[in-house]
Write a protein that holds these residues in place. Structure first.
Motif, PDB file in Angstrom:
ATOM      1  N   GLU A 155      19.453  52.484 -88.239  1.00 45.69           N
ATOM      2  CA  GLU A 155      20.022  51.406 -87.422  1.00 45.69           C
ATOM      3  C   GLU A 155      19.278  51.206 -86.106  1.00 45.69           C
ATOM      4  OE1 GLU A 155      24.108  50.944 -84.961  1.00 45.69           O
ATOM      5  OE2 GLU A 155      24.373  51.222 -87.130  1.00 45.69           O
ATOM      6  N   ASP A 156      18.974  52.294 -85.400  1.00 51.94           N
ATOM      7  CA  ASP A 156      18.303  52.165 -84.105  1.00 51.94           C
ATOM      8  C   ASP A 156      16.916  51.537 -84.262  1.00 51.94           C
ATOM      9  OD1 ASP A 156      20.443  53.216 -82.750  1.00 51.94           O
ATOM     10  OD2 ASP A 156      19.654  55.263 -82.701  1.00 51.94           O
ATOM     11  N   GLY A 157      16.211  51.931 -85.309  1.00 50.38           N
ATOM     12  CA  GLY A 157      14.888  51.355 -85.538  1.00 50.38           C
ATOM     13  C   GLY A 157      14.969  49.874 -85.855  1.00 50.38           C
ATOM     14  N   PHE A 158      15.952  49.483 -86.651  1.00 51.73           N
ATOM     15  CA  PHE A 158      16.142  48.081 -86.990  1.00 51.73           C
ATOM     16  C   PHE A 158      16.452  47.259 -85.744  1.00 51.73           C
ATOM     17  CE2 PHE A 158      19.110  44.631 -87.945  1.00 51.73           C
ATOM     18  CZ  PHE A 158      18.354  43.873 -88.834  1.00 51.73           C
ATOM     19  N   VAL A 159      17.341  47.784 -84.906  1.00 54.26           N
ATOM     20  CA  VAL A 159      17.709  47.064 -83.679  1.00 54.26           C
ATOM     21  C   VAL A 159      16.500  46.929 -82.762  1.00 54.26           C
ATOM     22  CG1 VAL A 159      19.115  47.174 -81.584  1.00 54.26           C
ATOM     23  CG2 VAL A 159      20.123  47.740 -83.805  1.00 54.26           C
ATOM     24  N   HIS A 160      15.721  47.997 -82.639  1.00 55.87           N
ATOM     25  CA  HIS A 160      14.528  47.950 -81.787  1.00 55.87           C
ATOM     26  C   HIS A 160      13.523  46.925 -82.305  1.00 55.87           C
ATOM     27  CE1 HIS A 160      11.300  49.353 -79.170  1.00 55.87           C
ATOM     28  NE2 HIS A 160      10.525  49.401 -80.232  1.00 55.87           N
ATOM     29  N   LEU A 161      13.398  46.837 -83.619  1.00 57.17           N
ATOM     30  CA  LEU A 161      12.439  45.914 -84.214  1.00 57.17           C
ATOM     31  C   LEU A 161      12.907  44.470 -84.083  1.00 57.17           C
ATOM     32  CD1 LEU A 161       9.793  45.691 -85.866  1.00 57.17           C
ATOM     33  CD2 LEU A 161      11.182  45.847 -87.933  1.00 57.17           C
ATOM     34  N   ALA A 162      14.212  44.243 -84.262  1.00 58.92           N
ATOM     35  CA  ALA A 162      14.735  42.875 -84.291  1.00 58.92           C
ATOM     36  C   ALA A 162      15.202  42.369 -82.935  1.00 58.92           C
ATOM     37  CB  ALA A 162      15.894  42.789 -85.282  1.00 58.92           C
ATOM     38  N   ALA A 163      15.391  43.257 -81.970  1.00 57.35           N
ATOM     39  CA  ALA A 163      15.926  42.837 -80.671  1.00 57.35           C
ATOM     40  C   ALA A 163      15.105  41.741 -79.998  1.00 57.35           C
ATOM     41  CB  ALA A 163      16.060  44.042 -79.742  1.00 57.35           C
ATOM     42  N   PRO A 164      13.757  41.792 -80.023  1.00 54.88           N
ATOM     43  CA  PRO A 164      12.973  40.735 -79.362  1.00 54.88           C
ATOM     44  C   PRO A 164      13.204  39.350 -79.946  1.00 54.88           C
ATOM     45  CG  PRO A 164      11.606  42.671 -79.748  1.00 54.88           C
ATOM     46  CD  PRO A 164      12.889  42.886 -80.491  1.00 54.88           C
ATOM     47  N   LEU A 165      13.745  39.249 -81.161  1.00 56.28           N
ATOM     48  CA  LEU A 165      14.001  37.934 -81.751  1.00 56.28           C
ATOM     49  C   LEU A 165      15.007  37.152 -80.913  1.00 56.28           C
ATOM     50  CD1 LEU A 165      12.660  39.473 -84.128  1.00 56.28           C
ATOM     51  CD2 LEU A 165      14.179  38.223 -85.656  1.00 56.28           C
TER      52      LEU A 165
ATOM     53  N   ARG B  63      23.512  45.429 -84.795  1.00 58.97           N
ATOM     54  CA  ARG B  63      24.084  46.682 -85.305  1.00 58.97           C
ATOM     55  C   ARG B  63      25.132  46.408 -86.379  1.00 58.97           C
ATOM     56  NH1 ARG B  63      22.321  51.056 -82.802  1.00 58.97           N
ATOM     57  NH2 ARG B  63      21.380  50.859 -80.738  1.00 58.97           N
ATOM     58  N   ARG B  64      25.994  45.442 -86.146  1.00 57.26           N
ATOM     59  CA  ARG B  64      26.990  45.093 -87.158  1.00 57.26           C
ATOM     60  C   ARG B  64      26.313  44.581 -88.428  1.00 57.26           C
ATOM     61  NH1 ARG B  64      32.350  42.061 -84.888  1.00 57.26           N
ATOM     62  NH2 ARG B  64      32.887  43.485 -83.183  1.00 57.26           N
ATOM     63  N   SER B  65      25.293  43.772 -88.248  1.00 58.83           N
ATOM     64  CA  SER B  65      24.598  43.202 -89.397  1.00 58.83           C
ATOM     65  C   SER B  65      23.922  44.291 -90.220  1.00 58.83           C
ATOM     66  CB  SER B  65      23.552  42.180 -88.919  1.00 58.83           C
ATOM     67  OG  SER B  65      24.148  41.158 -88.153  1.00 58.83           O
ATOM     68  N   HIS B  66      23.341  45.275 -89.535  1.00 61.94           N
ATOM     69  CA  HIS B  66      22.689  46.374 -90.252  1.00 61.94           C
ATOM     70  C   HIS B  66      23.713  47.189 -91.035  1.00 61.94           C
ATOM     71  CE1 HIS B  66      20.828  50.343 -90.821  1.00 61.94           C
ATOM     72  NE2 HIS B  66      19.684  49.683 -90.878  1.00 61.94           N
ATOM     73  N   ARG B  67      24.826  47.530 -90.410  1.00 60.03           N
ATOM     74  CA  ARG B  67      25.856  48.306 -91.093  1.00 60.03           C
ATOM     75  C   ARG B  67      26.411  47.543 -92.284  1.00 60.03           C
ATOM     76  NH1 ARG B  67      28.711  49.243 -85.338  1.00 60.03           N
ATOM     77  NH2 ARG B  67      27.121  50.602 -84.413  1.00 60.03           N
ATOM     78  N   LEU B  68      26.574  46.249 -92.113  1.00 59.32           N
ATOM     79  CA  LEU B  68      27.114  45.426 -93.185  1.00 59.32           C
ATOM     80  C   LEU B  68      26.152  45.343 -94.359  1.00 59.32           C
ATOM     81  CD1 LEU B  68      29.392  43.470 -94.054  1.00 59.32           C
ATOM     82  CD2 LEU B  68      28.083  41.638 -92.980  1.00 59.32           C
ATOM     83  N   SER B  69      24.862  45.145 -94.052  1.00 56.99           N
ATOM     84  CA  SER B  69      23.882  44.948 -95.112  1.00 56.99           C
ATOM     85  C   SER B  69      23.549  46.233 -95.853  1.00 56.99           C
ATOM     86  CB  SER B  69      22.597  44.348 -94.518  1.00 56.99           C
ATOM     87  OG  SER B  69      22.846  43.071 -93.978  1.00 56.99           O
ATOM     88  N   PHE B  70      23.630  47.365 -95.160  1.00 57.55           N
ATOM     89  CA  PHE B  70      23.275  48.628 -95.801  1.00 57.55           C
ATOM     90  C   PHE B  70      24.487  49.425 -96.257  1.00 57.55           C
ATOM     91  CE2 PHE B  70      19.197  47.688 -94.077  1.00 57.55           C
ATOM     92  CZ  PHE B  70      18.309  48.316 -94.928  1.00 57.55           C
ATOM     93  N   ALA B  71      25.676  48.846 -96.115  1.00 60.86           N
ATOM     94  CA  ALA B  71      26.868  49.534 -96.602  1.00 60.86           C
ATOM     95  C   ALA B  71      26.941  49.402 -98.112  1.00 60.86           C
ATOM     96  CB  ALA B  71      28.128  48.938 -95.969  1.00 60.86           C
ATOM     97  N   SER B  72      27.407  50.437 -98.769  1.00 60.60           N
ATOM     98  CA  SER B  72      27.587  50.402-100.213  1.00 60.60           C
ATOM     99  C   SER B  72      28.892  49.685-100.533  1.00 60.60           C
ATOM    100  CB  SER B  72      27.629  51.824-100.787  1.00 60.60           C
ATOM    101  OG  SER B  72      28.758  52.510-100.285  1.00 60.60           O
ATOM    102  N   PRO B  73      29.041  49.161-101.756  1.00 60.49           N
ATOM    103  CA  PRO B  73      30.285  48.498-102.111  1.00 60.49           C
ATOM    104  C   PRO B  73      31.506  49.374-101.948  1.00 60.49           C
ATOM    105  CG  PRO B  73      28.580  48.017-103.726  1.00 60.49           C
ATOM    106  CD  PRO B  73      28.037  49.080-102.823  1.00 60.49           C
ATOM    107  N   ALA B  74      31.321  50.694-102.028  1.00 64.20           N
ATOM    108  CA  ALA B  74      32.450  51.615-101.904  1.00 64.20           C
ATOM    109  C   ALA B  74      32.797  51.926-100.454  1.00 64.20           C
ATOM    110  CB  ALA B  74      32.131  52.924-102.630  1.00 64.20           C
TER     111      ALA B  74
END
Length: 283
Positions: A33-43, A100-111
């Motif tokens: 999550e932290d890496g994703f946020v760091h990568l996408a934050a400048p957008l 952060r919410r988007s990352h958790r949502l996208s990488f969450a399993s159906p369960a």
């Protein structure tokens, strides 16, 4: 026998490195999550993207609780909030929370629960923090109560791509194991080699080849991802901007691999001439 072991270990080390480097990059910058946020934050600092995202987020604000005779008043306020949203003090924090919410949502399993099963897209933007920020600003200006939703989803990608996020989360961390295996293989190759310069030269040339393969794969993968239309202008813009940021970041890894390959190859050549010079001197 030593030469054979060294050659096999060198090839194995190159093959493991071919898998390890992209896998580690994906784990650090996509899965974590932290890496994703760091990568996408400048957008969130791109003016055009900011404007469209703010308009899309604020446009979802529910004004059903506002009395009908005030509808003419609230609509201009919504438009004004969309224009000023990115300038509000709370925007950077809201954008980070969106990621952060988007990352958790996208990488969450159906369960994982209702949030994990809310969408099947590869990446789903939950812009609820931005909607809440806009609602708060409108409420502060108009004194009208607005209740922002818990989730406001913008899908990016196709439903079938949800499977890829699950695979990435499962297999990307194995890149660290592959990296250790690659290092052990190269060490074994150096120990077993009769002529160590051959291992250095092979490792260097192999790194240069891998850098070229990764660069070609990066261009191909980026082009294929950009060709998939999400059906949403904001989602398309986020996808394109994120892919550009990801490509630029991974390109630095490719460049580092190419530089390391050049250094190893040069070390192999230097070691070759040094060994030949010592051989002539001993005679």
């Amino acid at each position: 026998m030593r030469t054979f072991v060294s050659a096999v270990a060198t090839v194995l080390g190159i093959l493991l490195a071919a898998v390890a480097v992209p896998a580690i990059w994906v784990d650090r910058n996509i899965v974590q999550e932290d890496g994703f946020v760091h990568l996408a934050a400048p957008l969130g600092k791109d003016p055009d993207f900011q404007k469209r995202l703010a308009a899309a987020a604020v446009g979802t604000i529910d004004t059903g609780a506002v009395p009908g005779f005030l509808s003419d008043l609230i609509q201009p306020m919504i438009e004004q909030a969309a224009e000023s949203l990115t300038g509000l003090p709370g925007y950077p924090a809201a954008w980070e929370e969106t990621l952060r919410r988007s990352h958790r949502l996208s990488f969450a399993s159906p369960a994982a629960g209702p949030q994990g099963s809310a969408s099947a897209s590869t990446l789903t933007l939950d812009v609820a923090p931005l909607v809440a920020l806009g609602s708060e600003e409108i409420s502060r200006t108009t004194r009208l109560p607005l209740d922002p939703p818990a989730q406001t989803l913008i899908n990016v990608g196709q439903p079938v791509q949800k499977e890829w996020t699950e695979r990435l989360a499962t297999y990307a961390p194995m890149g660290y194991v592959a990296a250790i295996g690659s290092a052990v293989a190269f060490l074994l190759a150096l120990v077993a080699a009769r002529r160590r310069w051959t291992v250095l030269l092979a490792a260097g040339l192999g790194s240069l080849v891998l850098a070229a393969v990764w660069a070609a794969g990066l261009q191909l993968g980026t082009a294929r991802a950009q060709a998939a239309d999400t059906g949403n202008a904001v989602a398309n813009m986020f996808r394109d901007e994120f892919l550009a940021a990801a490509a630029a970041d991974f390109q630095t890894w490719i460049t580092a691999a190419a530089v390391a390959g050049g250094v190893l190859a040069a070390a192999g050549v230097v070691t070759l001439f040094a060994s030949r010079k010592r051989a002539r001197t001993s005679r």
